[in-house]
Structure formats: structure tokens, C-alpha cells
Design a protein around this motif. Structure first.
Motif, PDB file in Angstrom:
ATOM      1  N   ALA A 174      -8.471   3.153  -3.678  1.00  0.00           N
ATOM      2  CA  ALA A 174      -7.929   4.355  -3.047  1.00  0.00           C
ATOM      3  C   ALA A 174      -8.864   4.813  -1.942  1.00  0.00           C
ATOM      4  CB  ALA A 174      -7.749   5.467  -4.074  1.00  0.00           C
ATOM      5  N   SER A 229       0.869  -1.179   0.000  1.00  0.00           N
ATOM      6  CA  SER A 229       0.000   0.000   0.000  1.00  0.00           C
ATOM      7  C   SER A 229       0.903   1.225   0.000  1.00  0.00           C
ATOM      8  CB  SER A 229      -0.933   0.003   1.224  1.00  0.00           C
ATOM      9  OG  SER A 229      -0.171   0.009   2.424  1.00  0.00           O
ATOM     10  N   ILE A 263      -3.135  -0.464  -9.425  1.00  0.00           N
ATOM     11  CA  ILE A 263      -3.772   0.072  -8.212  1.00  0.00           C
ATOM     12  C   ILE A 263      -5.189  -0.481  -8.098  1.00  0.00           C
ATOM     13  CG2 ILE A 263      -4.533   2.166  -7.037  1.00  0.00           C
ATOM     14  CD1 ILE A 263      -2.174   3.595  -8.409  1.00  0.00           C
ATOM     15  N   ALA A 302      -2.364  -1.740  -3.619  1.00  0.00           N
ATOM     16  CA  ALA A 302      -1.898  -2.376  -4.850  1.00  0.00           C
ATOM     17  C   ALA A 302      -2.666  -3.669  -5.108  1.00  0.00           C
ATOM     18  CB  ALA A 302      -0.403  -2.672  -4.757  1.00  0.00           C
ATOM     19  N   LEU A 317      -3.397   4.288  -1.073  1.00  0.00           N
ATOM     20  CA  LEU A 317      -3.615   3.424  -2.220  1.00  0.00           C
ATOM     21  C   LEU A 317      -3.302   1.972  -1.868  1.00  0.00           C
ATOM     22  CD1 LEU A 317      -1.925   5.543  -5.041  1.00  0.00           C
ATOM     23  CD2 LEU A 317      -4.250   5.715  -4.132  1.00  0.00           C
TER      24      LEU A 317
END
Length: 435
Positions: A321, A286, A318, A342, A340
């Protein structure tokens, strides 16, 4: 409050996963714990699920936003090697070892994260020389218990090869056995990183990772034997736990490359950041995005637009968010502009030059240890990403629970020692205690 045990031994096997249970159940010393003690098959870690926030959570019972250790390293854009949250004063509020000291219990810690300059009787903190003029041994000595560390380095320092594994954990093991026999602490916290290292550089299910788990079985056995030889085994509680799991990855997301292209990061053209308006701070799986000036609405708008465009791009790596407020609700740092997550197979780096997405090879990993083949830091809500907890000995009731949260461990440890951490985010796991 009555004490349930005289000696609490907390062994953190960094990166031990719930998925390791089939292997652990076949190894003799883990079998001994499982046969007579309590097992929690799935422990939900914290966000971000990286080592220093996790270990601060274990000793406080609180989420990162509350205890203050919101990442492994500090936000220091431009620093090739940012400083870590090494020091006790990085933690807000009390800790398990603080309360133990107040109760006149003897405390010891060996490479336990975020304990530099802590009030621990016998302390060898995890800290490394991060400046060219620093000396590793002197940095450690000055941040912990000098005489205690000097003695252990004199006896066992020849085992170590710098920070390399498995030699570092072999040194920690001999130091742990020595500490049990000579100090008989009421609270002992020890941190082994062999498995974490092997997973980073060779992959989650690699032969090297399996070998590290088998070495951990040997280390657990040596610690149990030391308790027996010291005559304190019957009055001791042994806990073996993980802090987070890991996921394989081979693609690095360098969001700062895009920030650099958009003028949100400026450099001197020689690979050095001279200023920044927005910065992507990696937590491996992240990442936080920080805006330097909280009142800079223009930069915030630009970053939001960029993030939105990446979320609809399946090639960005990504997954999701969060806003700062949403990150805070998950226990992470609410001071970020965004957090964010991943996708599986991806992780974040902080490079601001080069490729936005870099495919990682084994050669990259061998050349530069900022590259890895498996990492952590992901959301604890990701599938098959839990860690594990097992305990046996005095005060522990044989039981198997499906799940707890990492925040529940600290209050449970405090209860075992007759201590109280106050109002915590976690709860005492009374189901496994003989109260």
C-alpha cells in the motif's frame, strides 16, 4: 528542428508483452521490422498500467499525475458502468497530434484512446455508447470526424459485430489501410485491442491469445503493404508497440464489501449506493482508495487501520500500500488516500455486496465480462511485466536496447516529426534515431 520522417505510423497492439518476443521473432512481418529496425526488449509501463493512462502517456511523454488521465474510468461510485476518459480534454497540456497539427501536418487516429473531440484531421475515436438512449455509431460520429467515419462505416461496417473481437480489429484494419491509401497522413495512430481482449477472457498464454498475436502479424503486414501501394513506404516510419503486459489471476478483491460493512458505503438495500465516505476504485491489478471528504480524519483513520490489517493478512491478496504522496512519486494520482497493489493471481473489483475475495471461474467470465482471467494495472516494477517497442523505416537506426520507459516514446515520436512536446517526464531515445 528538422524532420526525420515524412510519415509516422504508430501501431499500438494493446497488451503486447515483452514475453511475446520469442513468438514475434518467428512471425514474418514482425521479423521484417526486427531485421531492419530498432528493438527495445523491455519497456517499463506506468502506474497504474491500464490502457487509457498508457496511451495518454505515449502521446505526451508524461506520467498520469501530470497528463491527468489517472485511470481508464472516472470515479463514479454507484454507476454500474462508469464513464471512461474518452475525451481529449481529459489530457492536460499538449499532445503529439496537437503539435503535428500546429506544424500543418496531416493527422489521423483510429480507435486511439482519449481522442474524442480532438483536433485530428481524420479521427475515429475509441468511445462507446454508455447510456441506454445512446446510439454507438452516432456517439462515434459526433466525437470524431463525421464524414470520414461515415465513409469508413459505409465501406467496412459490415465486418464489425458490435465491440466483439476479432471483428472490431478487422474493421479497424480495413479502415487503417483505406486511410493510408486515401489520406497519406503524416501521423497515423491506430489502436488494436484483439490481444488484450483474448488475454482478459482466456488467459495470458491461451491459444486464443496466440491466435490474436498471429492475426496482429497479418494486420502489420497489411499496413506495410498499404504504405508500399501508396508509394510512401520509403519515406515512412513504422512503429509497433505495446502499452502494458498482463498477469493471470483468478481471485477478485472486493474492498468495498468491507467498506460497506463498516458503514463507509451506504446503500438502499436494492444494490444501489446512495452515499459513501470511502471508496475503492479499481485499476485492475491495483486500486485507488478515495476519501470523499478530504478533511474527514475519522474516516481516514478507519481506512488506514483496515489497510494495515489487510497487509498483515496473507489471505487478503494485497501485496503493498502507498499513501497518496507515495503514489504521486510513482506518477499516479496523488489525490487518493491510498494506492493498493494486488499480489499475483489477484485483482480488484468494485462490488460492495457479496464476498470480499471471490474466486473467478471460466463460467463467471462467460457470464459477466467484469470478470477476467488475466489483467493489467499492476505496478510496472512487478517482475516479467514489461511491454515491447520496435520501429523501422526512415529516421530509424538498427539497434537493440535492453530497456526504456513508456514516457520516453512520446518525445521520440515528436523528434521523428521535427516537433517538440516541451518539458516532459520522458526523454528522446536518440540511440535509435538517425539524427
Amino acid at each position: 528542428m528538422n524532420r526525420l520522417t515524412d510519415h509516422l505510423i504508430i501501431i499500438s497492439f494493446d497488451c503486447l508483452s515483452a514475453l511475446d518476443f520469442p513468438i514475434l521473432s518467428e512471425l514474418p512481418h514482425f521479423q521484417n521490422i526486427l531485421r531492419t529496425g530498432a528493438l527495445i526488449k523491455n519497456v517499463k509501463s506506468i502506474y497504474p498500467s491500464v490502457t487509457y493512462p498508457c496511451h495518454a502517456t505515449i502521446v505526451t511523454g508524461n506520467y498520469p499525475k501530470r497528463h491527468g488521465v489517472i485511470n481508464n474510468t472516472h470515479l463514479q461510485p454507484g454507476r454500474l458502468s462508469p464513464d471512461w476518459n474518452w475525451y481529449r480534454n481529459c489530457i492536460h497540456g499538449t499532445t503529439l497530434y496537437d503539435e503535428a497539427k500546429k506544424a500543418n501536418l496531416t493527422t489521423a487516429a483510429l480507435l486511439w484512446p482519449v481522442t474524442a473531440k480532438a483536433n485530428i484531421d481524420y479521427n475515429m475515436p475509441e468511445i462507446f455508447a454508455n447510456r441506454p438512449w445512446h446510439n454507438q455509431i452516432l456517439v462515434s460520429l459526433m466525437s470524431g470526424s463525421p464524414r470520414f467515419q461515415w465513409d469508413l462505416n459505409r465501406k467496412y461496417g459490415h465486418i464489425r459485430k458490435g465491440l466483439n473481437q476479432p471483428e472490431l480489429d478487422d474493421f479497424v484494419l480495413e479502415s487503417t489501410v483505406d486511410t493510408i491509401k486515401t489520406k497519406k497522413p503524416n501521423l497515423l495512430m491506430v489502436h488494436f485491442t484483439d490481444l488484450d481482449t483474448q488475454r482478459h477472457y482466456h488467459g495470458f498464454s491461451s491459444e486464443e491469445a496466440l491466435a490474436a498475436i498471429e492475426r496482429h502479424n497479418y494486420r502489420l503486414g497489411r499496413i506495410i503493404n498499404a504504405l508500399k501501394e501508396s508509394g510512401i513506404y520509403e519515406n515512412s516510419t513504422v512503429v509497433a508497440l505495446g502499452d502494458h503486459s498482463a498477469l493471470d489471476e483468478n481471485k477478485a478483491i472486493n474492498l468495498n464489501v468491507l467498506f460497506h460493512e463498516k458503514g463507509l458505503i451506504t446503500s438502499n438495500g436494492k444494490g444501489k449506493i446512495i452515499n459513501w465516505k470511502a471508496y475503492c476504485k479499481s485499476c485492475d491489478g491495483s486500486a485507488y482508495i478515495y476519501i470523499k471528504d478530504h478533511y474527514d480524519t475519522s474516516t481516514l483513520h478507519d481506512v488506514r487501520q483496515l489497510v494495515d490489517s489487510l497487509l498483515i493478512n496473507p489471505e487478503s491478496g494485497i501485496e503493498s500500500a502507498l499513501t497518496g504522496a507515495q503514489a504521486s512519486e510513482k506518477g499516479a494520482d496523488g489525490a487518493c488516500a491510498f494506492m493498493l497493489e494486488a499480489k499475483k493471481g489477484y485483482f480488484f473489483l468494485e462490488d460492495f455486496e457479496g464476498e470480499f475475495i471471490k474466486t473467478i471461474t471460466k463460467e463467471d467470465v462467460n457470464r459477466d465480462h467484469k470478470y477476467t482471467l488475466a489483467c493489467h494495472g499492476y505496478s510496472p516494477e512487478k517482475e516479467e511485466y514489461g511491454t515491447i517497442f520496435m520501429a523501422a523505416g526512415k529516421g530509424i537506426q538498427a539497434d537493440t536496447l535492453p530497456s526504456i520507459r513508456l514516457i520516453d516514446e512520446g518525445p521520440t515520436f515528436a523528434r521523428l516529426l521535427g516537433l517538440d512536446l516541451g518539458q516532459t517526464d520522458g526523454r528522446v531515445i536518440e540511440e535509435i534515431l538517425k539524427i
